[in-house]
Design a protein around this motif. Structure first.
Motif, mmCIF file in Angstrom:
data_model
loop_
_atom_site.group_PDB
_atom_site.id
_atom_site.type_symbol
_atom_site.label_atom_id
_atom_site.label_comp_id
_atom_site.label_asym_id
_atom_site.label_seq_id
_atom_site.Cartn_x
_atom_site.Cartn_y
_atom_site.Cartn_z
ATOM 1 N N LYS A 29 0.829 -1.201 0.000
ATOM 2 C CA LYS A 29 0.000 0.000 0.000
ATOM 3 C C LYS A 29 0.867 1.256 0.000
ATOM 4 C CE LYS A 29 -4.031 1.872 2.384
ATOM 5 N NZ LYS A 29 -4.964 1.674 3.510
ATOM 6 N N ASN A 32 2.923 1.488 -3.412
ATOM 7 C CA ASN A 32 2.020 1.870 -4.511
ATOM 8 C C ASN A 32 1.627 3.339 -4.417
ATOM 9 O OD1 ASN A 32 2.060 -0.659 -5.684
ATOM 10 N ND2 ASN A 32 0.162 -1.330 -4.717
ATOM 11 N N TYR A 33 1.303 3.786 -3.221
ATOM 12 C CA TYR A 33 0.908 5.185 -3.047
ATOM 13 C C TYR A 33 2.064 6.124 -3.407
ATOM 14 C CZ TYR A 33 -0.274 9.641 -1.074
ATOM 15 O OH TYR A 33 -0.485 10.991 -0.922
ATOM 16 N N SER A 37 1.528 8.375 -6.781
ATOM 17 C CA SER A 37 1.264 9.793 -6.539
ATOM 18 C C SER A 37 2.516 10.656 -6.661
ATOM 19 C CB SER A 37 0.652 9.979 -5.155
ATOM 20 O OG SER A 37 1.591 9.586 -4.173
ATOM 21 N N ALA A 53 -2.644 9.720 4.099
ATOM 22 C CA ALA A 53 -2.985 9.259 2.747
ATOM 23 C C ALA A 53 -3.255 7.761 2.686
ATOM 24 C CB ALA A 53 -1.859 9.620 1.782
ATOM 25 N N THR A 54 -2.585 6.990 3.519
ATOM 26 C CA THR A 54 -2.713 5.534 3.468
ATOM 27 C C THR A 54 -3.589 4.956 4.573
ATOM 28 O OG1 THR A 54 -0.705 5.243 4.787
ATOM 29 C CG2 THR A 54 -0.455 5.237 2.361
#
Length: 135
Positions: A29, A32-33, A37, A53-54
């Motif tokens: 997670k 990937n973020y 982004s 954000a996560t």
């Protein structure tokens, strides 16, 4: 996926019950973020921003990055910045830019932060790193 208990009793906040978390899921997670982004391009991006954000608590992120990844948060983010700089070198965009411009375009907040970050993670000064990798 097997759950891994990241948080030992000594890592818990006072009175907090610590439950096992899924390390692989959190890792995926977070990575990937950060990649999708490109938050590493923001020089003020912090672990608190990553937590928001996560939806992963800050203390879980610290354990994920510090204990499991063997890095501090700034080194973790700086690695993405160095990878971004490498991509600029690989695609030829860096050839017409100064190292300072590359530093700012890669998300470093200052020339000094850039020099420290590159040297710490590559054991090379930015100019040596750049000269060894340019096309």
């Amino acid at each position: 996926k097997a759950a891994t208990n990241l948080l030992a009793a000594s890592d818990a906040k006072k009175g907090e019950e610590v439950k096992p978390i899924l390390m692989d899921e959190h890792k995926m997670k977070v990575n990937n973020y950060v990649i999708q982004s490109q938050v590493y391009l923001n020089p003020t991006f912090s672990i608190i921003d990553l937590s928001r954000a996560t939806n992963i608590p800050v203390h879980h992120l610290r354990l994920l990055i510090n204990k499991n990844g063997g890095q501090r948060f700034n080194d973790f983010i700086n690695q993405y910045r160095i990878d971004h700089m490498q991509a600029l070198i690989d695609n030829g965009e860096a050839l017409s830019k100064t190292l300072e411009t590359l530093a700012f375009e890669s998300g470093f907040s200052s020339k000094a932060a850039f020099i420290r970050g590159v040297k710490k993670l590559t054991n090379l000064t930015p100019s040596v790193y750049f000269n060894q990798r340019k096309v």
